[in-house]
Write an enzyme that holds these catalytic residues in place. Structure first.
Site, mmCIF file in Angstrom:
data_model
loop_
_atom_site.group_PDB
_atom_site.id
_atom_site.type_symbol
_atom_site.label_atom_id
_atom_site.label_comp_id
_atom_site.label_asym_id
_atom_site.label_seq_id
_atom_site.Cartn_x
_atom_site.Cartn_y
_atom_site.Cartn_z
ATOM 1 N N THR A 151 0.882 -0.754 -0.091
ATOM 2 C CA THR A 151 -0.251 0.025 -0.299
ATOM 3 C C THR A 151 1.254 1.199 -0.006
ATOM 4 O O THR A 151 2.339 1.278 0.225
ATOM 5 C CB THR A 151 -0.821 0.433 0.905
ATOM 6 O OG1 THR A 151 -1.655 0.833 0.997
ATOM 7 C CG2 THR A 151 -0.069 0.099 2.477
ATOM 8 N N ARG A 152 0.200 2.427 -0.174
ATOM 9 C CA ARG A 152 0.943 3.415 -0.481
ATOM 10 C C ARG A 152 0.066 4.228 0.541
ATOM 11 O O ARG A 152 0.961 5.882 0.642
ATOM 12 C CB ARG A 152 1.127 4.266 -1.989
ATOM 13 C CG ARG A 152 -0.242 4.823 -2.036
ATOM 14 C CD ARG A 152 0.313 5.450 -3.692
ATOM 15 N NE ARG A 152 -1.426 6.104 -4.545
ATOM 16 C CZ ARG A 152 -2.411 5.805 -4.901
ATOM 17 N NH1 ARG A 152 -1.610 4.222 -5.221
ATOM 18 N NH2 ARG A 152 -3.553 6.579 -5.626
ATOM 19 N N HIS A 161 -6.217 1.029 6.707
ATOM 20 C CA HIS A 161 -7.521 1.073 7.500
ATOM 21 C C HIS A 161 -8.402 -0.359 7.443
ATOM 22 O O HIS A 161 -7.877 -1.178 7.171
ATOM 23 C CB HIS A 161 -7.931 2.105 6.091
ATOM 24 C CG HIS A 161 -8.003 1.991 5.202
ATOM 25 N ND1 HIS A 161 -8.789 0.465 4.679
ATOM 26 C CD2 HIS A 161 -8.111 2.646 4.371
ATOM 27 C CE1 HIS A 161 -8.770 0.580 3.747
ATOM 28 N NE2 HIS A 161 -8.278 1.911 2.784
ATOM 29 N N HIS A 185 -7.820 -2.907 4.818
ATOM 30 C CA HIS A 185 -6.687 -3.266 4.938
ATOM 31 C C HIS A 185 -6.833 -4.371 5.572
ATOM 32 O O HIS A 185 -5.746 -5.169 5.554
ATOM 33 C CB HIS A 185 -5.435 -2.302 4.770
ATOM 34 C CG HIS A 185 -5.482 -1.159 3.501
ATOM 35 N ND1 HIS A 185 -5.072 0.030 4.057
ATOM 36 C CD2 HIS A 185 -5.460 -1.569 2.299
ATOM 37 C CE1 HIS A 185 -4.709 1.198 3.499
ATOM 38 N NE2 HIS A 185 -5.493 0.584 1.666
ATOM 39 N N ARG A 199 -9.019 -4.063 -4.737
ATOM 40 C CA ARG A 199 -9.794 -3.401 -5.646
ATOM 41 C C ARG A 199 -8.456 -2.421 -6.022
ATOM 42 O O ARG A 199 -8.024 -1.911 -5.563
ATOM 43 C CB ARG A 199 -10.643 -2.598 -5.192
ATOM 44 C CG ARG A 199 -11.274 -1.672 -5.784
ATOM 45 C CD ARG A 199 -12.450 -0.915 -5.115
ATOM 46 N NE ARG A 199 -12.038 -0.210 -3.843
ATOM 47 C CZ ARG A 199 -11.502 1.355 -3.981
ATOM 48 N NH1 ARG A 199 -11.332 1.671 -5.235
ATOM 49 N NH2 ARG A 199 -10.438 1.495 -2.939
#
Length: 384
Positions: A194-195, A199, A202, A288
């Protein structure tokens, strides 16, 4: 400069590349100045994260990648890794067979042995790799900001990419991450990219994946991103508090990926999978709109791109997740596969929504993120 390394899965191509050369010095060669993205690529080549690449791609490799998503050997590779030279430096390079690489401050990074020079068509590359020629796309804009003449060849690297101080303690090169997984006895490892700040969506998908493997490698990207992305040190603090309070710590390794984001959607999903195989992961989470930006890619294009890639071409196993959400009906995280709720009973989560709330000075609710994470984000935004 390459060596085999232990781990539950072989590196892409079979051998973990190592192009580091601590004894290398600058020595009267012509110079080429590397951009932040090129420096990140150089660093990943140096430590084997881009195995089997030993340097920047020549024309034959470049063409094979942009048109067929394969290296000439047949291995999967989806995004070109090239060294485009600015026009004002081309004359100085001339016919040199070795060129010093420096950063924008003149700091010596290493040497490239020049084995090929070629011209690229940036708009053609943009259309093939990014699916658009629009400069509004940040990856395309970065491509257009570079030159059209590339030099290629194997590299030797003397200096590493400087990282945000908050990310430095979590830097694990591929050899080190593989050794860590071995020391824990993990034979199956799922990687997560992730960048954005982590949350609840995740957290949900990583824990579902963790049910099926020995360990989880949380591996956020900390190289160059868009200007509105949240800084790396803030994101790392979010990961730390979440692991401390909400994960079984003995089953999680937190590292950082010193790569630049290209926002290439499905093609970048494949590249991210290749990287995690080199770091020792056997599985890789693809959610997604992986590595997407704006409305350039379909929601699940990053899933479908793997349909035509065989295990002989890429050994790591992608693990696909649909869009997850907080379900008010069931009182927990879910997807359409697990919840019978209607759309109005679903709270959809995204890093973008979290950033928008923080911009307005709003505390994200518990359906979006854990209170400890929300506190870090609010403090960071209030002092920005």
């Amino acid at each position: 400069m390459s060596a085999a390394t232990p781990g539950p899965i072989a590196p892409h191509g079979g051998t973990l590349v190592n192009r580091l050369d601590d004894g290398l010095t600058e020595g009267g060669r012509p110079r080429v100045t590397l951009s932040a993205r090129q420096q990140a690529d150089l660093d990943l080549i140096a430590v084997g994260a881009f195995s089997p690449l030993e340097g920047f791609m020549d024309q034959a490799t470049y063409e094979s990648v942009i048109t067929g998503m394969r290296l000439p050997s047949g291995l999967a590779w989806s995004v070109p890794v090239t060294l485009a030279v600015q026009p004002d430096e081309l004359d100085a390079i001339g016919d040199a067979t070795e060129v010093d690489m420096v950063d924008e401050s003149g700091r010596f990074l290493g040497v490239i042995e020049v084995t090929d020079r070629y011209e690229t068509d940036q708009r053609r590359e943009a259309g093939l790799v990014y699916g658009t020629e629009e400069e509004a796309h940040p990856g395309v804009a970065s491509l257009y900001a570079h030159g059209t003449t590339c030099i290629a060849g194997p590299v030797r690297v003397a200096a590493r990419l400087p990282l945000d101080p908050g990310a430095v303690p979590f830097l694990l090169d591929p050899a080190a991450s593989r050794a860590e997984f071995d020391s824990r006895g993990w034979r199956t490892v799922v990687g997560f990219q992730t960048r954005n700040p982590i949350h609840r969506a995740h957290e949900y998908i990583t824990k579902v994946a963790l049910e099926t493997v020995d360990g989880l490698f949380l591996h956020p990207l900390v190289g160059e991103t868009k200007s509105d992305d949240i800084p790396a040190d803030v994101r790392m603090r979010c990961y730390e508090v979440l692991i401390e309070g909400y994960y079984p710590k003995e089953r999680v390794v937190l590292g950082v990926l010193p790569a630049a984001m290209r926002y290439a959607g499905p093609r970048e999903a494949v590249l991210h999978a290749i990287l995690r195989q080199n770091y020792g992961c056997t599985h890789f989470i693809v959610g997604r709109d992986h590595a997407g930006v704006g409305n350039y890619y379909g929601t699940y294009d990053a899933h479908r791109v793997f349909d035509d890639i065989t295990r002989e071409e890429l050994a790591i196993q992608p693990v696909f997740f649909e869009h997850s959400f907080w379900c008010n009906l069931t009182g927990g995280m879910a997807t359409t596969k697990t919840s019978p709720s209607s759309p109005e009973q679903r709270v959809f989560l995204s890093g973008t929504k979290v950033r928008e709330m923080l911009d307005r000075g709003e505390i994200p609710p518990v359906e979006f993120t854990r209170p400890e994470v929300a506190k870090i984000l609010i403090e960071a935004y209030s002092t920005a």
